[in-house]
Design an enzyme around this catalytic site. Sequence first.
Site, PDB file in Angstrom:
ATOM      1  N   THR A 125       0.830  -1.203   0.000  1.00  0.00           N
ATOM      2  CA  THR A 125       0.000   0.000   0.000  1.00  0.00           C
ATOM      3  C   THR A 125       0.869   1.259   0.000  1.00  0.00           C
ATOM      4  O   THR A 125       2.002   1.246   0.508  1.00  0.00           O
ATOM      5  CB  THR A 125      -0.903  -0.002   1.257  1.00  0.00           C
ATOM      6  N   ASP A 126       0.305   2.364  -0.478  1.00  0.00           N
ATOM      7  CA  ASP A 126       1.027   3.636  -0.422  1.00  0.00           C
ATOM      8  C   ASP A 126       1.203   4.116   1.021  1.00  0.00           C
ATOM      9  O   ASP A 126       2.037   4.983   1.296  1.00  0.00           O
ATOM     10  CB  ASP A 126       0.327   4.714  -1.275  1.00  0.00           C
ATOM     11  N   GLU A 127       0.420   3.533   1.948  1.00  0.00           N
ATOM     12  CA  GLU A 127       0.500   3.994   3.344  1.00  0.00           C
ATOM     13  C   GLU A 127       1.855   3.689   3.984  1.00  0.00           C
ATOM     14  O   GLU A 127       2.181   4.253   5.031  1.00  0.00           O
ATOM     15  CB  GLU A 127      -0.621   3.375   4.189  1.00  0.00           C
ATOM     16  N   TYR A 153      -1.538  -0.506  11.259  1.00  0.00           N
ATOM     17  CA  TYR A 153      -1.802  -1.150   9.956  1.00  0.00           C
ATOM     18  C   TYR A 153      -0.637  -0.916   8.993  1.00  0.00           C
ATOM     19  O   TYR A 153      -0.054  -1.863   8.459  1.00  0.00           O
ATOM     20  CB  TYR A 153      -3.103  -0.616   9.340  1.00  0.00           C
ATOM     21  N   LYS A 157       2.195  -3.499   7.298  1.00  0.00           N
ATOM     22  CA  LYS A 157       2.388  -3.676   5.851  1.00  0.00           C
ATOM     23  C   LYS A 157       3.844  -3.379   5.465  1.00  0.00           C
ATOM     24  O   LYS A 157       4.429  -4.072   4.637  1.00  0.00           O
ATOM     25  CB  LYS A 157       1.442  -2.763   5.067  1.00  0.00           C
TER      26      LYS A 157
HETATM   27  P1  NAD Z   1     -10.292  -6.566   2.619  1.00  0.00           P
HETATM   28  O1  NAD Z   1     -10.242  -6.312   4.079  1.00  0.00           O
HETATM   29  O2  NAD Z   1     -11.510  -6.219   1.838  1.00  0.00           O
HETATM   30  O3  NAD Z   1     -10.020  -8.122   2.355  1.00  0.00           O
HETATM   31  C1  NAD Z   1      -9.044  -8.843   3.037  1.00  0.00           C
HETATM   32  C2  NAD Z   1      -9.325 -10.350   2.827  1.00  0.00           C
HETATM   33  O4  NAD Z   1      -8.286 -11.081   3.484  1.00  0.00           O
HETATM   34  C3  NAD Z   1     -10.655 -10.818   3.410  1.00  0.00           C
HETATM   35  O5  NAD Z   1     -11.326 -11.645   2.494  1.00  0.00           O
HETATM   36  C4  NAD Z   1     -10.237 -11.611   4.652  1.00  0.00           C
HETATM   37  O6  NAD Z   1     -11.131 -12.665   4.961  1.00  0.00           O
HETATM   38  C5  NAD Z   1      -8.875 -12.151   4.211  1.00  0.00           C
HETATM   39  N1  NAD Z   1      -8.007 -12.475   5.351  1.00  0.00           N
HETATM   40  C6  NAD Z   1      -7.763 -11.698   6.437  1.00  0.00           C
HETATM   41  N2  NAD Z   1      -6.924 -12.357   7.279  1.00  0.00           N
HETATM   42  C7  NAD Z   1      -6.636 -13.546   6.686  1.00  0.00           C
HETATM   43  C8  NAD Z   1      -5.817 -14.649   7.059  1.00  0.00           C
HETATM   44  N3  NAD Z   1      -5.120 -14.671   8.215  1.00  0.00           N
HETATM   45  N4  NAD Z   1      -5.741 -15.713   6.209  1.00  0.00           N
HETATM   46  C9  NAD Z   1      -6.442 -15.714   5.044  1.00  0.00           C
HETATM   47  N5  NAD Z   1      -7.245 -14.712   4.657  1.00  0.00           N
HETATM   48  C10 NAD Z   1      -7.330 -13.639   5.474  1.00  0.00           C
HETATM   49  O7  NAD Z   1      -9.006  -5.860   2.022  1.00  0.00           O
HETATM   50  P2  NAD Z   1      -8.785  -5.146   0.607  1.00  0.00           P
HETATM   51  O8  NAD Z   1      -9.205  -3.749   0.702  1.00  0.00           O
HETATM   52  O9  NAD Z   1      -9.303  -6.023  -0.462  1.00  0.00           O
HETATM   53  O10 NAD Z   1      -7.194  -5.156   0.560  1.00  0.00           O
HETATM   54  C11 NAD Z   1      -6.493  -6.250  -0.020  1.00  0.00           C
HETATM   55  C12 NAD Z   1      -5.009  -5.966   0.050  1.00  0.00           C
HETATM   56  O11 NAD Z   1      -4.726  -4.751  -0.651  1.00  0.00           O
HETATM   57  C13 NAD Z   1      -4.492  -5.761   1.469  1.00  0.00           C
HETATM   58  O12 NAD Z   1      -3.243  -6.384   1.558  1.00  0.00           O
HETATM   59  C14 NAD Z   1      -4.360  -4.248   1.613  1.00  0.00           C
HETATM   60  O13 NAD Z   1      -3.339  -3.932   2.511  1.00  0.00           O
HETATM   61  C15 NAD Z   1      -4.009  -3.856   0.192  1.00  0.00           C
HETATM   62  N6  NAD Z   1      -4.413  -2.493  -0.236  1.00  0.00           N
HETATM   63  C16 NAD Z   1      -5.710  -2.081  -0.121  1.00  0.00           C
HETATM   64  C17 NAD Z   1      -6.090  -0.820  -0.601  1.00  0.00           C
HETATM   65  C18 NAD Z   1      -7.514  -0.330  -0.516  1.00  0.00           C
HETATM   66  O14 NAD Z   1      -7.779   0.818  -0.881  1.00  0.00           O
HETATM   67  N7  NAD Z   1      -8.471  -1.144  -0.086  1.00  0.00           N
HETATM   68  C19 NAD Z   1      -5.122   0.003  -1.181  1.00  0.00           C
HETATM   69  C20 NAD Z   1      -3.804  -0.454  -1.278  1.00  0.00           C
HETATM   70  C21 NAD Z   1      -3.474  -1.703  -0.808  1.00  0.00           C
HETATM   71  O1  TDX Z   2     -16.045   7.194   8.580  1.00  0.00           O
HETATM   72  C1  TDX Z   2     -15.013   7.617   8.019  1.00  0.00           C
HETATM   73  N1  TDX Z   2     -14.818   8.977   7.930  1.00  0.00           N
HETATM   74  C2  TDX Z   2     -13.709   9.535   7.375  1.00  0.00           C
HETATM   75  O2  TDX Z   2     -13.581  10.762   7.324  1.00  0.00           O
HETATM   76  C3  TDX Z   2     -14.001   6.742   7.464  1.00  0.00           C
HETATM   77  C4  TDX Z   2     -14.168   5.260   7.534  1.00  0.00           C
HETATM   78  C5  TDX Z   2     -12.886   7.334   6.893  1.00  0.00           C
HETATM   79  N2  TDX Z   2     -12.722   8.677   6.866  1.00  0.00           N
HETATM   80  C6  TDX Z   2     -11.508   9.248   6.253  1.00  0.00           C
HETATM   81  C7  TDX Z   2     -10.200   8.675   6.755  1.00  0.00           C
HETATM   82  C8  TDX Z   2      -9.302   8.761   5.533  1.00  0.00           C
HETATM   83  O3  TDX Z   2      -8.698  10.046   5.468  1.00  0.00           O
HETATM   84  O4  TDX Z   2     -11.548   8.926   4.861  1.00  0.00           O
HETATM   85  C9  TDX Z   2     -10.245   8.601   4.358  1.00  0.00           C
HETATM   86  C10 TDX Z   2     -10.285   7.198   3.787  1.00  0.00           C
HETATM   87  O5  TDX Z   2     -10.435   6.307   4.877  1.00  0.00           O
HETATM   88  P1  TDX Z   2     -10.476   4.705   4.674  1.00  0.00           P
HETATM   89  O6  TDX Z   2     -11.540   4.381   3.680  1.00  0.00           O
HETATM   90  O7  TDX Z   2     -10.519   4.065   6.016  1.00  0.00           O
HETATM   91  O8  TDX Z   2      -9.093   4.432   3.904  1.00  0.00           O
HETATM   92  P2  TDX Z   2      -7.562   4.737   4.303  1.00  0.00           P
HETATM   93  O9  TDX Z   2      -7.382   4.904   5.752  1.00  0.00           O
HETATM   94  O10 TDX Z   2      -7.094   5.835   3.406  1.00  0.00           O
HETATM   95  O11 TDX Z   2      -6.889   3.331   3.872  1.00  0.00           O
HETATM   96  C11 TDX Z   2      -7.266   2.657   2.639  1.00  0.00           C
HETATM   97  O12 TDX Z   2      -6.328   2.914   1.633  1.00  0.00           O
HETATM   98  C12 TDX Z   2      -5.056   2.330   1.758  1.00  0.00           C
HETATM   99  C13 TDX Z   2      -7.414   1.163   2.855  1.00  0.00           C
HETATM  100  O13 TDX Z   2      -8.366   0.908   3.862  1.00  0.00           O
HETATM  101  C14 TDX Z   2      -6.090   0.532   3.174  1.00  0.00           C
HETATM  102  O14 TDX Z   2      -6.226  -0.883   3.289  1.00  0.00           O
HETATM  103  C15 TDX Z   2      -5.122   0.844   2.064  1.00  0.00           C
HETATM  104  O15 TDX Z   2      -3.854   0.346   2.348  1.00  0.00           O
END
Ligand code: NAD
Ligand code: TDX
Length: 345
Positions: A125-127, A153, A157
């Site tokens: 992730t970019d985080e 988190y 990562k």
């Molecule tokens: P998500 O939370 O929607 O899904 C995570 C999945 O992993 C779920 O299906 C969960 O059941 C499974 N999981 C959790 N723990 C597990 C374990 N111990 N063994 C097997 N499965 C397990 O997450 P997402 O948003 O789809 O993110 C997927 C990946 O992408 C993550 O690694 C996250 O860090 C990365 N990522 C997400 C975003 C975003 O914006 N959502 C951005 C950049 C990177």
């Molecule tokens: O209720 C809310 N109100 C609010 O203002 C929530 C849930 C979030 N926020 C803000 C926090 C952040 O600045 O919105 C922004 C986005 O929040 P999230 O959707 O929780 O995402 P973020 O924290 O940016 O992280 C996401 O992007 C990077 C994913 O959840 C991560 O898994 C990924 O790595």
Amino acid sequence: MIIFVTGGAGFIGSNFIYYMLKKYPDYRLVCVDKLTYAGNISTLQKAMENANFRFVKADICDRDTIYALFEEEKPDIVVNFAAESHVDRSIEDPEVFLQTNIIGTAVLMDACRKYGIKRYHQISTDEVYGDLPLDRPDLFFTEMTPLHTSSPYSSSKASADLLVLSYYRTYGLPVSISRCSNNYGPYHFPEKLIPLMIVNALHDKPLPVYGEGLNVRDWLYVEDHCSAIDMIIHNGGVGEVYNVGGHNEMKNIDIVKLICKELDKPESLIIYVADRKGHDMRYAIDPTKIHKELGWLPKTKFADGIKKTIQWYLNNREWWETILSGEYQNYYEKMYSQIHNRQCE
Ligand code: NAD
Ligand code: TDX
């Protein structure tokens, strides 16, 4: 080609499975997912009808089960999406983040070493880069930006990323890493900003914006993330890190207002709540490397992607209503109880 997709019952993993099944009808995809609160087997219902797809309920930290699966399936490529992914939950309770995101990654890579693999790809992730100041729009994250994390988190990562690169250097494991910006699209769990605001607005419930809503995120339609991963696992360099993002920075408050407008809901639903602890101000990816080396470019403009996403939530009410009726409800009430308190003041 046999691809192991971990975390495939979650948001991005499930989108990746559908993307790959469609694009590569000859590939076999094996999804390994623990089905935590964030994993939803109903998301994979259509994939289950495909003879080239297999779902296995397993924890990536469970070494014996993972080794047995590798022995049986002999995957060519592993794409590790499995993670605890919600920053707010990591602030409440970090431990499971360390377990899944770090130990789980190590177990998968040990299996790759033991059974041999063409590629281990880590979804990061970019985080991991921390944040950028709001008053320096000229700054972007490149692959050379130092890791500088803010939350449990992102620290978990970043730890996983370091471990992945160490397995490359120490054992010669053929790894790659992608660090993507915020995704949005279908099957996004409604604890995250965009789906939370859509489902709350549809219920005329308050829209909780943290702090002043000025934090900036760099949004990418999930299918564009999937195409980037596809390019990296097939053509990306071994031992390389690729940043993925589409230069689409937006303030949280602007996103929430846009959702109100699209759903024809009043902005008076917006409520400013206590800020997230250690809240990152701005994320912004420089995607030059993946563009120049692999020719990747995002296809979906935010204006179109957000409309498609909102329409998906309107068309798939059953998917998210089932989630809202379950364990997630307890989390929501605990996390957002201040909304109720404020309204009562
Ligand atoms: P998500 O939370 O929607 O899904 C995570 C999945 O992993 C779920 O299906 C969960 O059941 C499974 N999981 C959790 N723990 C597990 C374990 N111990 N063994 C097997 N499965 C397990 O997450 P997402 O948003 O789809 O993110 C997927 C990946 O992408 C993550 O690694 C996250 O860090 C990365 N990522 C997400 C975003 C975003 O914006 N959502 C951005 C950049 C990177
Ligand atoms: O209720 C809310 N109100 C609010 O203002 C929530 C849930 C979030 N926020 C803000 C926090 C952040 O600045 O919105 C922004 C986005 O929040 P999230 O959707 O929780 O995402 P973020 O924290 O940016 O992280 C996401 O992007 C990077 C994913 O959840 C991560 O898994 C990924 O790595």
